[in-house]
Motif scaffolding. Structure first.
Motif, mmCIF file in Angstrom:
data_model
loop_
_atom_site.group_PDB
_atom_site.id
_atom_site.type_symbol
_atom_site.label_atom_id
_atom_site.label_comp_id
_atom_site.label_asym_id
_atom_site.label_seq_id
_atom_site.Cartn_x
_atom_site.Cartn_y
_atom_site.Cartn_z
ATOM 1 N N VAL A 190 0.809 -1.223 0.000
ATOM 2 C CA VAL A 190 0.000 0.000 0.000
ATOM 3 C C VAL A 190 0.841 1.270 0.000
ATOM 4 C CG1 VAL A 190 -1.890 -1.175 1.189
ATOM 5 C CG2 VAL A 190 -0.179 0.062 2.531
ATOM 6 N N TYR A 191 2.160 1.157 0.078
ATOM 7 C CA TYR A 191 2.991 2.352 0.254
ATOM 8 C C TYR A 191 2.793 3.382 -0.849
ATOM 9 C CZ TYR A 191 7.049 5.404 0.553
ATOM 10 O OH TYR A 191 7.864 6.508 0.620
ATOM 11 N N GLU A 192 2.849 2.958 -2.097
ATOM 12 C CA GLU A 192 2.744 3.916 -3.200
ATOM 13 C C GLU A 192 1.387 4.604 -3.206
ATOM 14 O OE1 GLU A 192 5.041 4.969 -5.000
ATOM 15 O OE2 GLU A 192 6.628 3.501 -4.696
ATOM 16 N N ASP A 193 0.324 3.848 -2.961
ATOM 17 C CA ASP A 193 -1.009 4.454 -2.936
ATOM 18 C C ASP A 193 -1.164 5.407 -1.761
ATOM 19 O OD1 ASP A 193 -1.940 3.291 -5.238
ATOM 20 O OD2 ASP A 193 -2.897 1.598 -4.243
ATOM 21 N N LEU A 194 -0.640 5.031 -0.597
ATOM 22 C CA LEU A 194 -0.723 5.909 0.567
ATOM 23 C C LEU A 194 0.047 7.197 0.325
ATOM 24 C CD1 LEU A 194 -1.668 6.248 3.531
ATOM 25 C CD2 LEU A 194 0.479 5.177 4.240
ATOM 26 N N ASN A 195 1.202 7.092 -0.298
ATOM 27 C CA ASN A 195 2.018 8.264 -0.593
ATOM 28 C C ASN A 195 1.350 9.152 -1.634
ATOM 29 O OD1 ASN A 195 4.559 9.519 0.100
ATOM 30 N ND2 ASN A 195 5.210 9.108 -1.992
ATOM 31 N N THR A 196 0.736 8.533 -2.644
ATOM 32 C CA THR A 196 0.029 9.294 -3.681
ATOM 33 C C THR A 196 -1.143 10.063 -3.082
ATOM 34 O OG1 THR A 196 0.643 7.693 -5.383
ATOM 35 C CG2 THR A 196 -1.236 9.121 -5.861
ATOM 36 N N LEU A 197 -1.888 9.417 -2.199
ATOM 37 C CA LEU A 197 -3.003 10.097 -1.531
ATOM 38 C C LEU A 197 -2.492 11.236 -0.661
ATOM 39 C CD1 LEU A 197 -5.992 10.328 -0.719
ATOM 40 C CD2 LEU A 197 -5.569 8.558 1.013
ATOM 41 N N ASP A 198 -1.423 10.992 0.074
ATOM 42 C CA ASP A 198 -0.898 12.002 0.988
ATOM 43 C C ASP A 198 -0.418 13.244 0.248
ATOM 44 O OD1 ASP A 198 0.034 12.935 3.619
ATOM 45 O OD2 ASP A 198 2.027 12.690 2.748
ATOM 46 N N GLU A 199 0.103 13.070 -0.959
ATOM 47 C CA GLU A 199 0.605 14.218 -1.722
ATOM 48 C C GLU A 199 -0.487 15.225 -2.054
ATOM 49 O OE1 GLU A 199 2.499 12.496 -5.068
ATOM 50 O OE2 GLU A 199 4.376 12.028 -4.004
ATOM 51 N N THR A 200 -1.750 14.804 -2.010
ATOM 52 C CA THR A 200 -2.855 15.720 -2.320
ATOM 53 C C THR A 200 -3.683 16.078 -1.085
ATOM 54 O OG1 THR A 200 -4.400 13.895 -2.799
ATOM 55 C CG2 THR A 200 -3.046 14.712 -4.615
ATOM 56 N N MET A 201 -3.256 15.631 0.079
ATOM 57 C CA MET A 201 -4.077 15.827 1.274
ATOM 58 C C MET A 201 -4.253 17.300 1.634
ATOM 59 S SD MET A 201 -5.797 13.636 2.924
ATOM 60 C CE MET A 201 -5.845 14.473 4.507
ATOM 61 N N THR A 202 -3.220 18.095 1.454
ATOM 62 C CA THR A 202 -3.345 19.521 1.789
ATOM 63 C C THR A 202 -4.394 20.182 0.909
ATOM 64 O OG1 THR A 202 -1.006 19.569 2.394
ATOM 65 C CG2 THR A 202 -2.089 21.684 2.031
ATOM 66 N N GLU A 203 -4.366 19.888 -0.392
ATOM 67 C CA GLU A 203 -5.352 20.470 -1.307
ATOM 68 C C GLU A 203 -6.755 19.963 -0.980
ATOM 69 O OE1 GLU A 203 -1.507 21.206 -2.644
ATOM 70 O OE2 GLU A 203 -2.373 19.240 -2.233
ATOM 71 N N ARG A 204 -6.867 18.700 -0.645
ATOM 72 C CA ARG A 204 -8.177 18.148 -0.274
ATOM 73 C C ARG A 204 -8.704 18.804 0.998
ATOM 74 N NH1 ARG A 204 -9.599 13.547 -3.003
ATOM 75 N NH2 ARG A 204 -7.971 12.530 -4.245
ATOM 76 N N PHE A 205 -7.844 18.968 1.981
ATOM 77 C CA PHE A 205 -8.273 19.524 3.258
ATOM 78 C C PHE A 205 -8.741 20.971 3.117
ATOM 79 C CE2 PHE A 205 -7.468 21.689 7.303
ATOM 80 C CZ PHE A 205 -8.151 20.877 8.188
ATOM 81 N N TYR A 206 -7.987 21.759 2.351
ATOM 82 C CA TYR A 206 -8.333 23.175 2.192
ATOM 83 C C TYR A 206 -9.303 23.432 1.054
ATOM 84 C CZ TYR A 206 -4.750 24.364 5.600
ATOM 85 O OH TYR A 206 -4.010 24.469 6.753
ATOM 86 N N GLY A 207 -9.628 22.392 0.278
ATOM 87 C CA GLY A 207 -10.629 22.537 -0.762
ATOM 88 C C GLY A 207 -10.191 23.395 -1.928
ATOM 89 N N VAL A 208 -8.923 23.290 -2.314
ATOM 90 C CA VAL A 208 -8.425 24.079 -3.447
ATOM 91 C C VAL A 208 -8.292 23.155 -4.661
ATOM 92 C CG1 VAL A 208 -7.231 25.693 -1.953
ATOM 93 C CG2 VAL A 208 -6.016 23.683 -2.786
ATOM 94 N N PRO A 209 -8.332 23.705 -5.877
ATOM 95 C CA PRO A 209 -8.287 22.871 -7.089
ATOM 96 C C PRO A 209 -6.961 22.120 -7.222
ATOM 97 C CG PRO A 209 -9.079 25.095 -7.577
ATOM 98 C CD PRO A 209 -8.551 25.136 -6.183
ATOM 99 N N PHE A 210 -7.014 20.905 -7.720
ATOM 100 C CA PHE A 210 -5.823 20.113 -7.990
ATOM 101 C C PHE A 210 -6.220 18.978 -8.942
ATOM 102 C CE2 PHE A 210 -7.958 17.941 -4.602
ATOM 103 C CZ PHE A 210 -7.673 16.584 -4.767
ATOM 104 N N TRP A 211 -5.214 18.345 -9.564
ATOM 105 C CA TRP A 211 -5.480 17.203 -10.430
ATOM 106 C C TRP A 211 -5.651 15.978 -9.536
ATOM 107 C CZ3 TRP A 211 -7.800 15.224 -14.079
ATOM 108 C CH2 TRP A 211 -7.457 14.010 -14.675
ATOM 109 N N PHE A 212 -6.889 15.520 -9.409
ATOM 110 C CA PHE A 212 -7.261 14.575 -8.370
ATOM 111 C C PHE A 212 -7.219 13.112 -8.786
ATOM 112 C CE2 PHE A 212 -11.026 15.449 -10.830
ATOM 113 C CZ PHE A 212 -11.656 14.223 -10.936
ATOM 114 N N TRP A 213 -7.229 12.816 -10.106
ATOM 115 C CA TRP A 213 -7.522 11.451 -10.527
ATOM 116 C C TRP A 213 -6.507 10.407 -10.038
ATOM 117 C CZ3 TRP A 213 -11.417 8.756 -11.048
ATOM 118 C CH2 TRP A 213 -11.439 7.539 -11.761
#
Length: 485
Positions: A190-213
């Motif tokens: 699960v390491y790669e998936d966990l790291n990929t999710l974590d890289e977008t966590m700040t944008e998700r938390f603050y609700g700012v636009p990002f490439w989410f797919w």
């Protein structure tokens, strides 16, 4: 259309005038002015929370008010005020909104904020309090150390290699933690998936636009794996120390599989990603400060050889009380100093009733429904509390009296593990994992940072917007084996 534009401009001007007027009229705490109705200072805050709060503190002092996305927020930047936040009961200052925001950012499921908060406080926190206590860690440190070494050993067969530093340090740790905490039934890839999710966590938390797919696909894969893991009929040792307790607790309370999977993902993200960040920053600081690197390494070499009679004995017999010994005083201090410099956690609470906050002899009134935000970074970077506050002083905490089971930060304004009634439940796990990583890697390998073209590797390139620990652009190192294994 012209009339509409004129009307909007008029509203903005009136609101701006009223904001600046209220600033002049108010005596304490001062208000950060803004010209945008409802949004207030939200855009400036979201763009770089720590930088924005630092600017406001410099201009308005240790206590100020601001409008933040429709919320009336009181910001405090002193140790006494932040201590008050952490020692106040959750029935007075509630963390419900923070829990829900993190749950939604990680899992993607909105749910009910009341239900999410209820699960966290009623099921998760008591379970973590018991299962991740220092006493419980006595039986877990050696298995984690052995599992960690089983992955690191692959690199010892290469003699030398060029590797991305973060992955080199944290992928084996992810494997070891999951194996011991969640058992052999839990997927170990699960390491790669966990790291990929974590890289977008700040944008998700603050609700700012990002490439989410990419991160959305990673999250879906992890939730699918977690759902399969939680849906096994029996509960056994193969579910691990924490996984078995999680399954039992959620089944006993008739929690749906969907909801349990979301909470499990949030738990795993919270347990591991900040620890990964601290491990990376510790080595970055040590590699940049050669005197610190050599001092800590010499301490590790001496302890492994003299106190444990070799690496094999260390791995098989290591216990929490051994990792807390004075023989690792410099390593402990370097870890605490790394956390002081990099922890930008922001405790965020809502007042459930009118609340009087004490701040350096003054009283701050927080009215029911208002929010209170504590700037931990402001305290950690206070030059009156810490000499050379903006520098990595690796032995800063190494001179205090040793007390087993306690961090040598007592009496100092240090909040990286929170404080009071809200101490981090995973603090022992995090500290012992970080020490195991540092000891193993410092003992086994030499490191040489790789310069990328004309760009120096130090200072590391970080993102402006962070959540917890500053995110670092990838840094590669050449590693060379020091000892035959």
């Amino acid at each position: 259309m012209t009339l509409l534009v004129v009307g909007i401009v008029a509203i903005v001007i009136v609101f701006a005038f009223s904001s600046f007027s209220s600033k002049r009229a108010a005596s304490f705490p001062p208000r950060v002015p803004s010209i945008l109705p409802w949004f207030g200072t939200a855009l400036s805050f979201i763009s770089s929370p720590d930088e924005f709060l630092a600017r406001c503190q410099k201009q308005y002092g240790n206590v100020f008010r601001m409008l933040l996305g429709g919320r009336e927020v009181v910001v405090v930047c002193s140790a006494s005020a932040i201590s008050s936040i952490y020692t106040t009961d959750h029935n007075t200052l509630g963390a419900q909104e923070m829990h829900h925001a993190l749950y939604y950012a990680v899992s993607g499921s909105k749910g009910s904020s009341t239900e999410v908060h209820g699960v966290v406080t009623r099921l998760l926190l008591p379970m973590l309090d018991q299962r991740l206590s220092r006493r419980a860690m006595g039986d877990l440190t050696a298995p984690i150390a052995l599992a960690l070494y089983s992955k690191v050993k692959l690199y010892t067969q290469m003699k030398s290699a060029r590797v991305p530093l973060k992955k080199f340090l944290t992928e084996p740790l992810c494997y070891a933690t999951n194996l011991v905490m969640f058992g052999s039934r839990y997927p170990q890839n699960v390491y790669e998936d966990l790291n990929t999710l974590d890289e977008t966590m700040t944008e998700r938390f603050y609700g700012v636009p990002f490439w989410f797919w990419p991160s959305e696909k990673a999250r879906r894969r992890m939730l699918g794996q977690i759902s399969d893991y939680l849906s096994t009929k029996d509960i056994s040792e193969e579910d691990g120390w924490l996984g078995s307790a999680f399954k039992k607790s959620f089944r006993d309370n008739n929690t749906t599989l969907h909801e349990a999977s979301n909470h499990f993902l949030a738990l795993q993200w919270g347990m591991q990603t900040n620890t990964f960040g601290i491990a990376l920053w510790l080595f970055l600081f040590l590699l940049h400060h050669s005197d610190a690197f050599l001092s800590v390494r010499n301490e590790v070499d001496k302890a492994v050889k003299e106190d444990f009679k070799g690496l094999e004995s260390f791995l098989a017999n290591v216990k929490p009380q051994m990792l807390d010994r004075p023989c690792f005083a410099l390593l402990t201090s370097a870890l605490l100093e790394t956390m002081r410099l990099t922890a930008i956690f922001i405790p965020f609470r809502v007042a459930k009733s009118d609340f009087q906050l004490k701040d350096q002899g003054r009283t701050v009134t927080v009215h029911k429904g208002e929010y209170i935000l504590g700037s931990v970074q402001a305290v950690h970077m206070n030059e009156n509390s810490y000499t050379d506050h903006d520098k990595f002083v690796f032995d800063r905490f190494a001179h205090d009296e040793h007390r087993e089971g306690r961090l040598p930060t007592e009496g100092q304004p240090w909040f990286s593990f929170a404080a009071g009634k809200h101490l981090c439940k995973g603090r022992y796990l995090a500290m012992y994992e970080l020490k195991l990583v540092a000891i193993l890697y410092l003992y086994l390998f030499d490191f040489v940072p790789v310069t990328n073209g004309s760009s120096p590797w130090w200072p590391p390139r970080t993102t402006r917007r962070n959540l917890g620990i500053p995110r670092v652009k990838e840094i590669f190192v050449d590693v060379h084996l020091r000892h035959d294994t």
